[in-house]
Design a protein around this motif. Structure first.
Motif, mmCIF file in Angstrom:
data_model
loop_
_atom_site.group_PDB
_atom_site.id
_atom_site.type_symbol
_atom_site.label_atom_id
_atom_site.label_comp_id
_atom_site.label_asym_id
_atom_site.label_seq_id
_atom_site.Cartn_x
_atom_site.Cartn_y
_atom_site.Cartn_z
ATOM 1 N N GLY A 249 -4.356 -7.868 -3.963
ATOM 2 C CA GLY A 249 -5.665 -8.827 -3.969
ATOM 3 C C GLY A 249 -6.737 -7.792 -4.553
ATOM 4 N N ASP A 250 -6.554 -6.493 -4.773
ATOM 5 C CA ASP A 250 -8.000 -5.749 -5.561
ATOM 6 C C ASP A 250 -8.121 -5.894 -6.926
ATOM 7 O OD1 ASP A 250 -9.891 -3.981 -5.615
ATOM 8 O OD2 ASP A 250 -9.336 -2.440 -4.247
ATOM 9 N N TYR A 251 -8.469 -6.740 -7.143
ATOM 10 C CA TYR A 251 -8.590 -7.176 -8.623
ATOM 11 C C TYR A 251 -9.535 -6.171 -9.488
ATOM 12 C CZ TYR A 251 -5.629 -11.222 -7.574
ATOM 13 O OH TYR A 251 -5.048 -12.074 -7.145
ATOM 14 N N GLN A 252 -10.570 -5.592 -8.700
ATOM 15 C CA GLN A 252 -11.487 -4.929 -9.424
ATOM 16 C C GLN A 252 -10.817 -3.415 -9.682
ATOM 17 O OE1 GLN A 252 -14.890 -5.279 -10.739
ATOM 18 N NE2 GLN A 252 -14.020 -3.336 -11.639
ATOM 19 N N LYS A 253 -9.972 -3.068 -8.496
ATOM 20 C CA LYS A 253 -9.278 -1.707 -8.576
ATOM 21 C C LYS A 253 -8.322 -1.913 -9.641
ATOM 22 C CE LYS A 253 -6.588 1.513 -5.814
ATOM 23 N NZ LYS A 253 -6.074 1.757 -4.622
ATOM 24 N N ALA A 254 -7.619 -3.002 -9.688
ATOM 25 C CA ALA A 254 -6.392 -3.152 -10.918
ATOM 26 C C ALA A 254 -7.006 -3.089 -12.124
ATOM 27 C CB ALA A 254 -5.766 -4.549 -10.585
ATOM 28 N N ALA B 93 0.805 -1.167 0.182
ATOM 29 C CA ALA B 93 0.001 0.070 -0.059
ATOM 30 C C ALA B 93 0.794 1.300 -0.111
ATOM 31 C CB ALA B 93 -1.093 -0.066 1.240
ATOM 32 N N GLU B 94 2.050 1.261 0.689
ATOM 33 C CA GLU B 94 2.812 2.258 0.704
ATOM 34 C C GLU B 94 3.495 2.541 -0.466
ATOM 35 O OE1 GLU B 94 2.456 -0.131 2.988
ATOM 36 O OE2 GLU B 94 2.497 1.063 4.895
ATOM 37 N N ALA B 95 3.886 1.477 -1.211
ATOM 38 C CA ALA B 95 4.314 1.621 -2.353
ATOM 39 C C ALA B 95 3.456 2.200 -3.365
ATOM 40 C CB ALA B 95 5.069 0.092 -2.860
ATOM 41 N N GLU B 96 2.262 1.672 -3.382
ATOM 42 C CA GLU B 96 1.166 2.249 -4.386
ATOM 43 C C GLU B 96 1.104 3.739 -4.093
ATOM 44 O OE1 GLU B 96 -3.513 2.217 -5.400
ATOM 45 O OE2 GLU B 96 -2.510 0.402 -4.054
ATOM 46 N N TYR C 144 3.692 -0.959 -13.294
ATOM 47 C CA TYR C 144 4.123 -1.529 -12.193
ATOM 48 C C TYR C 144 3.184 -1.108 -11.112
ATOM 49 C CZ TYR C 144 7.007 -1.470 -7.908
ATOM 50 O OH TYR C 144 7.763 -1.806 -6.810
ATOM 51 N N LYS C 145 2.626 0.068 -11.164
ATOM 52 C CA LYS C 145 1.567 0.592 -10.315
ATOM 53 C C LYS C 145 0.319 -0.580 -10.363
ATOM 54 C CE LYS C 145 -1.719 4.136 -8.562
ATOM 55 N NZ LYS C 145 -2.035 5.526 -8.923
ATOM 56 N N ASN C 146 0.089 -1.025 -11.493
ATOM 57 C CA ASN C 146 -1.109 -1.756 -11.637
ATOM 58 C C ASN C 146 -0.864 -3.022 -11.050
ATOM 59 O OD1 ASN C 146 -2.542 -4.204 -13.542
ATOM 60 N ND2 ASN C 146 -3.898 -2.377 -13.231
ATOM 61 N N SER C 147 0.579 -3.411 -11.089
ATOM 62 C CA SER C 147 0.929 -4.760 -10.593
ATOM 63 C C SER C 147 0.744 -4.858 -9.118
ATOM 64 C CB SER C 147 2.396 -5.341 -11.048
ATOM 65 O OG SER C 147 3.385 -4.424 -10.166
ATOM 66 N N LEU C 148 1.110 -3.625 -8.432
ATOM 67 C CA LEU C 148 1.147 -3.556 -6.797
ATOM 68 C C LEU C 148 -0.336 -3.376 -6.577
ATOM 69 C CD1 LEU C 148 3.506 -0.171 -6.472
ATOM 70 C CD2 LEU C 148 3.824 -2.969 -5.673
ATOM 71 N N ILE C 149 -1.261 -2.956 -7.174
ATOM 72 C CA ILE C 149 -2.840 -2.936 -7.024
ATOM 73 C C ILE C 149 -3.050 -4.472 -6.756
ATOM 74 C CG2 ILE C 149 -4.849 -2.143 -7.365
ATOM 75 C CD1 ILE C 149 -3.826 0.192 -8.829
ATOM 76 N N THR D 174 -11.319 -12.979 -15.265
ATOM 77 C CA THR D 174 -11.156 -14.473 -14.666
ATOM 78 C C THR D 174 -11.477 -14.316 -13.019
ATOM 79 O OG1 THR D 174 -10.319 -15.221 -16.368
ATOM 80 C CG2 THR D 174 -10.504 -16.515 -14.687
ATOM 81 N N LYS D 175 -10.719 -13.745 -12.470
ATOM 82 C CA LYS D 175 -10.288 -13.530 -10.876
ATOM 83 C C LYS D 175 -11.705 -12.921 -10.478
ATOM 84 C CE LYS D 175 -5.984 -14.572 -10.128
ATOM 85 N NZ LYS D 175 -5.629 -15.867 -9.433
ATOM 86 N N LEU D 176 -12.415 -11.927 -11.238
ATOM 87 C CA LEU D 176 -13.468 -11.420 -10.699
ATOM 88 C C LEU D 176 -15.015 -12.071 -11.035
ATOM 89 C CD1 LEU D 176 -12.716 -7.760 -11.877
ATOM 90 C CD2 LEU D 176 -12.745 -8.686 -9.288
ATOM 91 N N GLY D 177 -14.607 -13.156 -11.935
ATOM 92 C CA GLY D 177 -15.779 -14.399 -12.000
ATOM 93 C C GLY D 177 -16.550 -13.583 -13.325
ATOM 94 N N LYS D 178 -16.015 -12.735 -14.016
ATOM 95 C CA LYS D 178 -16.909 -12.208 -15.156
ATOM 96 C C LYS D 178 -16.435 -13.083 -16.392
ATOM 97 C CE LYS D 178 -16.495 -7.414 -13.390
ATOM 98 N NZ LYS D 178 -16.360 -6.123 -13.762
ATOM 99 N N LYS D 179 -16.898 -14.452 -16.477
ATOM 100 C CA LYS D 179 -16.633 -15.285 -17.358
ATOM 101 C C LYS D 179 -17.035 -14.978 -18.877
ATOM 102 C CE LYS D 179 -16.218 -18.131 -14.002
ATOM 103 N NZ LYS D 179 -14.738 -18.700 -13.561
ATOM 104 N N GLU D 180 -18.089 -14.274 -19.087
ATOM 105 C CA GLU D 180 -18.326 -13.946 -20.507
ATOM 106 C C GLU D 180 -17.077 -13.022 -21.064
ATOM 107 O OE1 GLU D 180 -21.696 -11.972 -23.544
ATOM 108 O OE2 GLU D 180 -22.120 -12.531 -21.396
ATOM 109 N N GLU D 181 -16.919 -11.971 -20.431
ATOM 110 C CA GLU D 181 -15.746 -10.951 -20.716
ATOM 111 C C GLU D 181 -14.500 -11.747 -20.844
ATOM 112 O OE1 GLU D 181 -16.201 -6.628 -19.290
ATOM 113 O OE2 GLU D 181 -17.955 -7.878 -17.928
#
Length: 564
Positions: A201-206, A162-165, A192-197, A232-239
């Motif tokens: 574990g906040d895949y929606q924010k990522a 979180a501090e890095a982000e 890189y910031k996206n990888s930190l997010i 996929t992580k968010l369960g949005k199968k169709e997308e």
């Protein structure tokens, strides 16, 4: 008390520094001696002279002189900095860090000392100390993006995601104008910031960040892959399914994309019919595709496997693909598949299909299918899970009769003789294979390896010398440390231990070589690759080669101690 230089001598001291930086060491020593004639106890000059002497390879004299310099002026940051540089040169990073810290207390505003200290802290994985150093460097030069990124990396490696982000976000808020779309450093920083997010574990924010900040990112493939992963992580199968289909359109041979597509489509792992339908779709769409035809063999069984494998093997043998067996041998963990594959190849031979193929063949031979089929069976019977060396030799001879100039066939024949335990015959045949293509480094290396196994050390050195640097002092052996196993077999324990230690030391070199990348990666903006490198280095000695190199010297040392 430190001696005070006159204006003329101060100018001369700057000349000493420039000479050192320009690697004009003789001139530097001469200029330093001019100062020391009148100011024999001037610590900074003594220190610079020590630094120059160390660059000339006079390490012991340099350390002795540096200690004299410190005795003359204990409160000189130059003396302590030089002392640290000397310790760094001999890879004693702990002592170097101590010296840098002393220098920094005396000269807190020195950017060079601060940078040298930070580099050693990250090299030694002192993340807490690295964070402190990077914060200090950021405060003094906050207009430089590298300092912000480096602090973010420091927090990241210390587990403070979180501090890095937050550091990267703060920098973005200081920008008055948005960076150019072609700004590579900004593009990498966004990813890189996206990888930190995502790592938090906040895949929606990522995903939201990816579709906003990463909309025009230069790394288009990474954007597509990460988007598919997040969906996929968010369960949005169709997308997710659409995202992975787009990736397969780009690269239809990558197994990971098919796995993602299957997961997105929510197909049950036991529903082999539905799974195969996915692969059949792409096999039909891409006639030259291999993955869509080969991957179903991993999960199919029974008659479905036999039918699919038969089509795949016919296709590969007709084309004369040398890697057919290598592509399928992982299936041999299943007894059924291990028995089915060679029977299909035998049926291919018996059916006359191998002789009917009209496609042009290497070296003008029209029996492509037959030679490829014999080659497959030779490898099958040479493989440890299905070994029958007499049959293996029989089939490889048939393949060589059809294609006498095939390097692959001769290499396999040599391997069969190796499995027989006849290292002399194996080495002889591998040398024949090498002469068929003198420009191939791989077969050259294999020939040398087989010569070593047969204790033909001199021949192996000569063979390896064909691809080593001719100008290397000491010849091929100095350029390649690869004789250890052969010496061990011959009972030459001392030489064997020496060669094993050469392998062992390579890992130390890899560990040390990362030092330059701590600054290089930040300067070039390659942050994701840099973090991957750091993590790879942290697990460097988990590599099997290291275990082998580490264990053998202890065995030989024990033998040396017990030998008469």
């Amino acid at each position: 008390m430190p001696q005070v230089l006159s204006a003329k001598e101060r100018s001369l001291f700057q000349t000493v520094v420039r000479n050192y930086e320009d690697k004009q060491y003789k001139k530097g020593i001469k200029a330093a001696d001019q100062i020391l004639k009148k100011n024999a106890k001037h610590g900074d000059t003594l220190a610079m002279k020590a630094l120059i002497m160390n660059s000339q390879g006079k390490t012991e004299e340099a350390f002795a002189l540096a200690k004299v310099a410190l005795q003359c002026d204990m409160k000189s940051h130059v003396c302590w900095h030089v002392y640290g540089l000397l310790w760094r040169a001999v890879k004693n990073f702990e002592e170097a860090i101590k010296a840098y810290k002393f220098a920094l207390r005396l000269e807190p505003e020195s950017a060079q000392i601060q940078r040298d200290l930070a580099l050693l802290q990250i090299q030694m994985r002192d993340y807490q100390g690295y964070i402190v150093s990077r914060k200090s460097m950021l405060q003094s030069r906050s207009h430089i993006r590298q300092n912000w990124t480096a602090l973010a990396v420091a927090h990241h490696l210390n587990g403070e995601l979180a501090e890095a982000e937050g550091v990267l976000t703060t920098y973005e808020e200081t920008l008055k104008n948005p960076p150019s779309k072609t700004d590579f450093e900004n593009s990498e920083a966004v990813m890189y910031k996206n990888s930190l997010i995502a790592e938090q574990g906040d895949y929606q924010k990522a995903l939201d960040h990816l579709e906003s900040a990463g909309k025009h990112n230069l790394d288009r493939l990474a954007i597509l892959e990460l988007r598919a992963t997040y969906l996929t992580k968010l369960g949005k199968k169709e997308e997710a399914t659409k995202a992975y289909r787009a990736l397969i359109e780009r690269n239809s041979e990558y197994k990971k994309y098919y796995d993602g597509l299957v997961e997105g489509m929510a197909i049950d792992a036991v529903d082999h019919k539905a799974l195969k339908a996915v692969y059949d779709e792409y096999a039909e769409k891409y006639p030259r595709n291999d993955a869509a035809r080969r991957l179903p063999l991993d999960f199919l069984d029974g008659d479905d496997f036999r039918e699919t494998a038969d089509k795949y093997i016919h296709r590969m043998l007709d084309k004369g693909v040398p890697s057919t067996f290598a592509n399928l041998k992982h299936l041999y963990s299943s007894p059924f598949k291990r028995e089915t594959l060679p029977s299909l190849v035998q049926q291919y031979i018996n059916s006359g299909k191998s002789e009917a193929n009209e496609e042009p063949k290497r070296n003008g031979d029209t029996s492509k299918g037959a030679s490829s089929a014999y080659y497959f069976l030779a490898q099958h019977y040479s493989y440890h899970l299905s070994r029958d060396l007499d049959k293996a030799l029989e089939y490889i001879e048939k393949a060589i009769d059809l294609e006498p100039q095939s390097v692959d066939f001769h290499m396999t024949k040599a391997r069969i003789w190796k499995h027989y335990g006849d290292s002399h015959k194996a080495s002889e045949i591998m040398e024949q294979a090498r002469t068929l293509d003198n420009r191939d480094r791989h077969i050259n290396t294999k020939a040398a390896k087989y010569q070593l196994r047969n204790n033909e050390n001199e021949a192996a050195i000569k063979t390896m010398g064909m691809f080593t640097r001719a100008e290397t002092v000491g010849g091929p052996l100095a350029d390649l440390h690869d004789m250890q196993c052969s010496y061990a077999r011959q009972g030459k324990v001392g030489l064997a231990l020496k060669r094993f230690m050469s392998i062992y030391n390579i890992f130390d070199v890899w560990q040390e070589d990362q030092f330059d990348f701590h600054s290089f990666s930040l300067r070039k903006g390659q942050i994701r690759a840099y973090v991957d490198m750091i993590r790879w280095e942290d697990k460097l000695r988990e590599h099997p080669f290291y275990t082998r190199a580490h264990s053998q010297p202890s065995i030989f040392t024990s033998n040396c101690m017990t030998s008469p």
